[in-house]
Design a protein around this motif. Structure first.
Motif, PDB file in Angstrom:
ATOM      1  N   ASN A   1      36.160  36.573  42.094  1.00 53.53           N
ATOM      2  CA  ASN A   1      34.862  37.213  42.296  1.00 53.53           C
ATOM      3  C   ASN A   1      34.966  38.244  43.426  1.00 53.53           C
ATOM      4  OD1 ASN A   1      32.213  37.907  42.722  1.00 53.53           O
ATOM      5  ND2 ASN A   1      31.552  35.880  43.386  1.00 53.53           N
ATOM      6  N   ILE A   2      35.014  39.532  43.071  1.00 51.77           N
ATOM      7  CA  ILE A   2      35.180  40.575  44.094  1.00 51.77           C
ATOM      8  C   ILE A   2      33.841  41.060  44.654  1.00 51.77           C
ATOM      9  CG2 ILE A   2      37.400  41.353  43.206  1.00 51.77           C
ATOM     10  CD1 ILE A   2      35.971  43.716  41.892  1.00 51.77           C
ATOM     11  N   THR A   3      32.727  40.452  44.230  1.00 50.28           N
ATOM     12  CA  THR A   3      31.428  40.838  44.795  1.00 50.28           C
ATOM     13  C   THR A   3      31.115  40.058  46.070  1.00 50.28           C
ATOM     14  OG1 THR A   3      30.122  39.201  43.546  1.00 50.28           O
ATOM     15  CG2 THR A   3      30.540  41.328  42.477  1.00 50.28           C
ATOM     16  N   LEU A   4      31.967  39.113  46.448  1.00 50.12           N
ATOM     17  CA  LEU A   4      31.762  38.330  47.673  1.00 50.12           C
ATOM     18  C   LEU A   4      32.895  38.585  48.656  1.00 50.12           C
ATOM     19  CD1 LEU A   4      30.644  34.810  46.350  1.00 50.12           C
ATOM     20  CD2 LEU A   4      29.205  36.723  47.053  1.00 50.12           C
ATOM     21  N   SER A   5      32.579  38.514  49.950  1.00 52.61           N
ATOM     22  CA  SER A   5      33.601  38.646  50.983  1.00 52.61           C
ATOM     23  C   SER A   5      34.511  37.426  50.938  1.00 52.61           C
ATOM     24  CB  SER A   5      32.949  38.736  52.362  1.00 52.61           C
ATOM     25  OG  SER A   5      32.301  37.514  52.670  1.00 52.61           O
ATOM     26  N   ALA A   6      35.693  37.573  51.546  1.00 45.11           N
ATOM     27  CA  ALA A   6      36.641  36.454  51.580  1.00 45.11           C
ATOM     28  C   ALA A   6      36.017  35.235  52.252  1.00 45.11           C
ATOM     29  CB  ALA A   6      37.914  36.880  52.313  1.00 45.11           C
ATOM     30  N   GLN A   7      35.217  35.479  53.329  1.00 43.23           N
ATOM     31  CA  GLN A   7      34.573  34.378  54.046  1.00 43.23           C
ATOM     32  C   GLN A   7      33.605  33.626  53.132  1.00 43.23           C
ATOM     33  OE1 GLN A   7      32.532  35.595  57.587  1.00 43.23           O
ATOM     34  NE2 GLN A   7      31.907  33.531  58.140  1.00 43.23           N
ATOM     35  N   ARG A   8      32.790  34.386  52.362  1.00 47.17           N
ATOM     36  CA  ARG A   8      31.834  33.742  51.464  1.00 47.17           C
ATOM     37  C   ARG A   8      32.545  33.028  50.321  1.00 47.17           C
ATOM     38  NH1 ARG A   8      26.945  37.208  49.494  1.00 47.17           N
ATOM     39  NH2 ARG A   8      26.413  35.154  48.664  1.00 47.17           N
ATOM     40  N   LEU A   9      33.660  33.602  49.862  1.00 51.28           N
ATOM     41  CA  LEU A   9      34.422  32.939  48.803  1.00 51.28           C
ATOM     42  C   LEU A   9      34.968  31.599  49.286  1.00 51.28           C
ATOM     43  CD1 LEU A   9      36.513  35.715  46.988  1.00 51.28           C
ATOM     44  CD2 LEU A   9      34.764  34.246  45.997  1.00 51.28           C
ATOM     45  N   HIS A  10      35.476  31.596  50.526  1.00 51.95           N
ATOM     46  CA  HIS A  10      36.017  30.358  51.093  1.00 51.95           C
ATOM     47  C   HIS A  10      34.930  29.296  51.251  1.00 51.95           C
ATOM     48  CE1 HIS A  10      40.194  31.173  51.743  1.00 51.95           C
ATOM     49  NE2 HIS A  10      39.966  32.284  52.430  1.00 51.95           N
ATOM     50  N   SER A  11      33.695  29.744  51.502  1.00 55.47           N
ATOM     51  CA  SER A  11      32.612  28.782  51.736  1.00 55.47           C
ATOM     52  C   SER A  11      31.994  28.252  50.441  1.00 55.47           C
ATOM     53  CB  SER A  11      31.520  29.428  52.606  1.00 55.47           C
ATOM     54  OG  SER A  11      30.891  30.484  51.903  1.00 55.47           O
ATOM     55  N   LEU A  12      32.381  28.828  49.297  1.00 57.81           N
ATOM     56  CA  LEU A  12      31.858  28.337  48.018  1.00 57.81           C
ATOM     57  C   LEU A  12      32.328  26.910  47.774  1.00 57.81           C
ATOM     58  CD1 LEU A  12      32.265  31.220  45.394  1.00 57.81           C
ATOM     59  CD2 LEU A  12      30.143  30.320  46.339  1.00 57.81           C
ATOM     60  N   GLY A  13      31.455  26.094  47.258  1.00 59.02           N
ATOM     61  CA  GLY A  13      31.857  24.736  46.907  1.00 59.02           C
ATOM     62  C   GLY A  13      32.746  24.740  45.676  1.00 59.02           C
ATOM     63  N   ASP A  14      33.455  23.644  45.460  1.00 51.95           N
ATOM     64  CA  ASP A  14      34.349  23.536  44.311  1.00 51.95           C
ATOM     65  C   ASP A  14      33.602  23.699  42.998  1.00 51.95           C
ATOM     66  OD1 ASP A  14      36.516  23.207  45.933  1.00 51.95           O
ATOM     67  OD2 ASP A  14      36.459  21.018  45.876  1.00 51.95           O
ATOM     68  N   GLU A  15      32.357  23.196  42.945  1.00 50.14           N
ATOM     69  CA  GLU A  15      31.573  23.309  41.710  1.00 50.14           C
ATOM     70  C   GLU A  15      31.325  24.773  41.370  1.00 50.14           C
ATOM     71  OE1 GLU A  15      30.067  20.895  39.647  1.00 50.14           O
ATOM     72  OE2 GLU A  15      31.366  19.427  40.603  1.00 50.14           O
ATOM     73  N   SER A  16      30.975  25.578  42.386  1.00 57.12           N
ATOM     74  CA  SER A  16      30.681  26.997  42.159  1.00 57.12           C
ATOM     75  C   SER A  16      31.911  27.745  41.665  1.00 57.12           C
ATOM     76  CB  SER A  16      30.167  27.650  43.443  1.00 57.12           C
ATOM     77  OG  SER A  16      28.949  27.073  43.838  1.00 57.12           O
ATOM     78  N   LYS A  17      33.077  27.364  42.177  1.00 52.56           N
ATOM     79  CA  LYS A  17      34.310  28.049  41.790  1.00 52.56           C
ATOM     80  C   LYS A  17      34.684  27.794  40.332  1.00 52.56           C
ATOM     81  CE  LYS A  17      36.108  28.038  46.496  1.00 52.56           C
ATOM     82  NZ  LYS A  17      37.041  27.415  47.454  1.00 52.56           N
ATOM     83  N   LEU A  18      34.087  26.770  39.731  1.00 51.50           N
ATOM     84  CA  LEU A  18      34.374  26.459  38.335  1.00 51.50           C
ATOM     85  C   LEU A  18      33.456  27.218  37.377  1.00 51.50           C
ATOM     86  CD1 LEU A  18      34.935  22.595  38.576  1.00 51.50           C
ATOM     87  CD2 LEU A  18      36.657  24.343  38.154  1.00 51.50           C
ATOM     88  N   LEU A  19      32.464  27.909  37.915  1.00 51.78           N
ATOM     89  CA  LEU A  19      31.560  28.668  37.070  1.00 51.78           C
ATOM     90  C   LEU A  19      32.236  29.930  36.545  1.00 51.78           C
ATOM     91  CD1 LEU A  19      28.282  28.536  39.205  1.00 51.78           C
ATOM     92  CD2 LEU A  19      28.742  27.267  37.114  1.00 51.78           C
ATOM     93  N   PRO A  20      31.763  30.472  35.403  1.00 48.95           N
ATOM     94  CA  PRO A  20      32.284  31.772  34.943  1.00 48.95           C
ATOM     95  C   PRO A  20      32.069  32.825  36.022  1.00 48.95           C
ATOM     96  CG  PRO A  20      30.880  30.748  33.268  1.00 48.95           C
ATOM     97  CD  PRO A  20      30.739  29.928  34.510  1.00 48.95           C
ATOM     98  N   LEU A  21      32.932  33.844  36.073  1.00 50.29           N
ATOM     99  CA  LEU A  21      32.855  34.856  37.133  1.00 50.29           C
ATOM    100  C   LEU A  21      31.489  35.529  37.202  1.00 50.29           C
ATOM    101  CD1 LEU A  21      36.271  36.748  37.292  1.00 50.29           C
ATOM    102  CD2 LEU A  21      35.308  35.113  38.910  1.00 50.29           C
ATOM    103  N   TRP A  22      30.854  35.802  36.044  1.00 49.47           N
ATOM    104  CA  TRP A  22      29.566  36.503  36.082  1.00 49.47           C
ATOM    105  C   TRP A  22      28.506  35.659  36.768  1.00 49.47           C
ATOM    106  CZ3 TRP A  22      25.059  34.671  33.941  1.00 49.47           C
ATOM    107  CH2 TRP A  22      25.158  33.657  32.971  1.00 49.47           C
TER     108      TRP A  22
END
Length: 208
Positions: free
Chosen positions: A147-168
């Protein structure tokens, strides 16, 4: 509980677009066994099909390679399919590749019913204008994997559940250039074709 992405529903990275007289058919060619996407040239409707249809026309269908579906743009004169016909690898983000759109193409849909001279002229004017805008739009970037619409910091703070969602579904709508154009594909639950595109600029190669 959040909806998890089906591992088999990864984004298609390479496809063939077939131009039939009555429909466009997008066929995944990246090793996926997914269904083809058929888009009507009569009314703009879409559905998934298992096989490339047999052509009933004397004309051989045009075929070209595409690297992503930007979406469907609805305007007064009708709907338009936008696809990526060229990409350039420009770097990586979180260790995953980022591409820049180097060329795209616009295909008119649901214009067969517009048969008065006035409507035809309006459609041709609108199509020419849209094509010009699309060709001049600078700095469109995308990734099939991150997901390139989020900063690296926000990507790191995403929960595991969110990371399993489709990119859109992970994307921040404020930075999603094709947010509106993806709506029809979202309504039809076409996750493997839903490619988030962001407009911006990249200085050098991004590596995090």
């Amino acid at each position: 509980m959040m909806e998890k992405a089906d591992p088999s529903q990864k984004l298609y990275t390479r496809m063939r677009l077939w131009e039939f007289p009555d429909q466009y058919v997008i066929e995944p060619t990246c090793g996926s066994t997914g269904s083809c996407l058929a888009i009507s040239r009569v009314d703009g409707s879409m559905n998934l099909i298992d096989d490339i249809p047999q052509s009933t026309s004397v004309r051989v269908p045009k075929i070209q390679t595409i690297f992503g579906v930007i979406g469907i743009l609805k305007l007064l004169a009708g709907s338009y399919l936008l696809v990526i016909t060229g990409r350039e690898h420009v770097g990586s983000y979180m260790g995953l590749p980022i591409f820049k759109v180097s060329s795209l193409k616009v295909f008119p849909c649901d214009h067969s019913l517009k048969n008065t001279p006035l409507e035809q002229k309006r459609m041709e004017t609108e199509f020419s204008g849209l094509l010009g805008i699309a060709e001049r739009t600078p700095g469109l970037y995308f990734s099939y994997d991150v997901n390139i619409t989020l900063s690296a910091q926000r990507l790191h703070s995403l929960g595991d559940e969110s990371k399993l969602l489709p990119l859109w579904r992970q994307a921040d709508p404020r930075f999603l250039w094709n947010n509106y154009m993806l709506e029809v594909l979202i309504e039809n639950k076409l996750d493997p074709y839903l490619l988030p595109v962001m407009q911006g600029s990249i200085l050098g190669h991004i590596v995090y």
